[in-house]
Design a protein around this motif. Structure first.
Motif, mmCIF file in Angstrom:
data_model
loop_
_atom_site.group_PDB
_atom_site.id
_atom_site.type_symbol
_atom_site.label_atom_id
_atom_site.label_comp_id
_atom_site.label_asym_id
_atom_site.label_seq_id
_atom_site.Cartn_x
_atom_site.Cartn_y
_atom_site.Cartn_z
ATOM 1 N N GLY A 64 0.788 -1.445 -0.009
ATOM 2 C CA GLY A 64 0.234 0.147 -0.178
ATOM 3 C C GLY A 64 0.549 1.620 -0.382
ATOM 4 N N LEU A 65 1.829 1.224 0.074
ATOM 5 C CA LEU A 65 2.995 1.698 -0.025
ATOM 6 C C LEU A 65 2.820 3.114 -1.983
ATOM 7 N N TYR A 66 2.512 2.005 -2.058
ATOM 8 C CA TYR A 66 2.212 2.797 -3.778
ATOM 9 C C TYR A 66 1.248 2.486 -4.686
ATOM 10 N N LEU A 67 0.915 3.596 -5.077
ATOM 11 C CA LEU A 67 -0.631 4.060 -6.100
ATOM 12 C C LEU A 67 -0.069 3.924 -7.323
ATOM 13 N N ASP A 68 -1.208 3.146 -8.037
ATOM 14 C CA ASP A 68 -0.955 3.226 -9.173
ATOM 15 C C ASP A 68 -1.925 4.640 -10.426
ATOM 16 N N PRO A 69 -0.464 4.866 -10.868
ATOM 17 C CA PRO A 69 -0.309 6.378 -11.467
ATOM 18 C C PRO A 69 -1.705 5.842 -12.039
ATOM 19 N N LYS A 70 -2.774 5.652 -12.519
ATOM 20 C CA LYS A 70 -4.405 5.603 -13.324
ATOM 21 C C LYS A 70 -5.309 6.059 -12.090
ATOM 22 N N ARG A 71 -5.044 5.933 -11.080
ATOM 23 C CA ARG A 71 -5.507 6.327 -9.510
ATOM 24 C C ARG A 71 -4.751 6.666 -8.680
ATOM 25 N N GLY A 72 -5.486 7.748 -7.482
ATOM 26 C CA GLY A 72 -5.290 8.865 -6.884
ATOM 27 C C GLY A 72 -4.542 10.086 -8.211
ATOM 28 N N GLU A 73 -5.573 10.609 -8.678
ATOM 29 C CA GLU A 73 -5.485 11.219 -10.027
ATOM 30 C C GLU A 73 -6.216 12.391 -9.602
ATOM 31 N N VAL A 74 -6.908 12.417 -8.404
ATOM 32 C CA VAL A 74 -7.750 13.665 -7.607
ATOM 33 C C VAL A 74 -6.789 14.898 -6.389
ATOM 34 N N THR A 75 -7.052 15.703 -6.798
ATOM 35 C CA THR A 75 -5.927 16.214 -5.632
ATOM 36 C C THR A 75 -6.771 15.856 -4.318
ATOM 37 N N LEU A 76 -5.763 15.715 -3.260
ATOM 38 C CA LEU A 76 -5.952 15.833 -2.317
ATOM 39 C C LEU A 76 -6.933 17.703 -1.987
ATOM 40 N N ARG A 77 -7.388 19.112 -2.692
ATOM 41 C CA ARG A 77 -8.040 19.485 -1.851
ATOM 42 C C ARG A 77 -9.303 18.567 -2.159
ATOM 43 N N ALA A 78 -9.841 17.965 -3.463
ATOM 44 C CA ALA A 78 -10.714 17.565 -3.518
ATOM 45 C C ALA A 78 -11.181 16.316 -2.809
ATOM 46 N N ARG A 108 -0.557 24.024 1.987
ATOM 47 C CA ARG A 108 0.405 23.884 1.987
ATOM 48 C C ARG A 108 0.595 22.455 0.527
ATOM 49 N N LEU A 109 -0.427 21.262 0.606
ATOM 50 C CA LEU A 109 -0.413 20.816 0.088
ATOM 51 C C LEU A 109 -1.338 20.058 -0.567
ATOM 52 N N GLY A 110 -2.714 21.007 -0.926
ATOM 53 C CA GLY A 110 -3.886 21.241 -1.685
ATOM 54 C C GLY A 110 -3.883 20.398 -3.619
ATOM 55 N N GLY A 111 -2.837 21.682 -3.670
ATOM 56 C CA GLY A 111 -2.851 21.503 -5.183
ATOM 57 C C GLY A 111 -2.357 20.158 -5.630
ATOM 58 N N LYS A 112 -1.589 19.252 -4.806
ATOM 59 C CA LYS A 112 -0.665 18.378 -5.771
ATOM 60 C C LYS A 112 -1.578 17.368 -5.492
ATOM 61 N N THR A 113 -1.695 16.042 -6.064
ATOM 62 C CA THR A 113 -2.740 14.703 -6.744
ATOM 63 C C THR A 113 -2.593 14.296 -5.256
ATOM 64 N N ILE A 114 -3.766 12.550 -5.215
ATOM 65 C CA ILE A 114 -2.606 12.017 -3.673
ATOM 66 C C ILE A 114 -1.366 11.511 -4.601
ATOM 67 N N ALA A 115 -1.764 11.105 -5.238
ATOM 68 C CA ALA A 115 -0.644 9.909 -5.717
ATOM 69 C C ALA A 115 0.285 10.696 -5.403
ATOM 70 N N GLY A 116 0.468 12.210 -6.123
ATOM 71 C CA GLY A 116 2.153 13.150 -5.990
ATOM 72 C C GLY A 116 2.407 13.497 -4.287
ATOM 73 N N VAL A 117 1.504 13.030 -3.535
ATOM 74 C CA VAL A 117 2.090 13.729 -2.439
ATOM 75 C C VAL A 117 3.345 12.710 -1.515
ATOM 76 N N GLU A 118 5.171 13.267 -1.506
ATOM 77 C CA GLU A 118 5.585 12.345 -1.336
ATOM 78 C C GLU A 118 6.263 12.751 0.031
ATOM 79 N N SER A 119 6.401 11.025 0.538
ATOM 80 C CA SER A 119 6.955 11.601 2.536
ATOM 81 C C SER A 119 7.720 12.512 2.675
ATOM 82 N N LYS A 120 8.109 13.417 1.664
ATOM 83 C CA LYS A 120 9.485 14.848 1.758
ATOM 84 C C LYS A 120 8.639 15.733 2.102
ATOM 85 N N ASP A 121 7.664 15.538 1.456
ATOM 86 C CA ASP A 121 6.384 16.664 1.114
ATOM 87 C C ASP A 121 5.321 16.852 3.226
#
Length: 160
Positions: A64-78, A108-121
């Motif tokens: 569960g540490l990896y999300l399929d690139p086709k998924r997780g495209e929704v922004t964290l804000r949404a 701070r992170l709302g504009g990123k996609t769910i899959a695009g949020v990294e641990s460093k963020d």
């Protein structure tokens, strides 16, 4: 998920194609997509190194540490707005969560996609929170953020 291959044996554009030697010494490539969608193709000197890297990617997917690139495209804000609406919580807890999301997390992170949020963020976010909030408050709020991301991962696994 990840493909391990030698370009000298499969890519007609490669200068060494077609390489007919079984142990030619050319690098091994692992082709995969990152959770944010970017394709990566790191090369390794040995096939065992490439296989180990591909196995690590596969393990991350199952853990569960990896999300399929086709998924997780929704922004964290949404997703956060949708997640908050599904919570069965008291009015005061709802206001507390909504306030934290609106004031701290989403700017701070709302504009990123769910899959695009990294641990460093997330680490940078926690460090920034620590400058303005008590450590016990940061710990409490990060439990909520963890719950949000766990729900997103579970939703992605089930396709819902």
């Amino acid at each position: 998920m990840a493909t391990v291959y030698q370009r000298c044996k499969s890519d007609k554009r490669n200068a060494n194609y077609p390489c007919t030697k079984p142990r030619c010494g050319h690098p091994w490539t692992v082709r995969y997509r990152e959770p944010a969608g970017a394709e990566r193709q790191p090369s390794f000197e040995k096939k065992s190194q490439a296989d180990a890297f591909a196995d690590r990617l596969q393990h991350d997917k199952y853990e569960g540490l990896y999300l399929d690139p086709k998924r997780g495209e929704v922004t964290l804000r949404a997703y956060a707005a949708e997640w908050l609406e599904r919570r069965v919580i008291s009015d005061s807890t709802y206001r507390n969560y909504e306030s934290f999301l609106r004031i701290h997390l989403l700017p701070r992170l709302g504009g990123k996609t769910i899959a695009g949020v990294e641990s460093k963020d997330v680490e940078a976010f926690v460090a920034a929170l620590g400058k303005n909030l008590a450590s016990s408050t940061v710990c409490d709020r990060m439990k909520m953020v963890t719950s949000l991301f766990q729900a997103a991962i579970k939703r992605e696994e089930t396709g819902g």
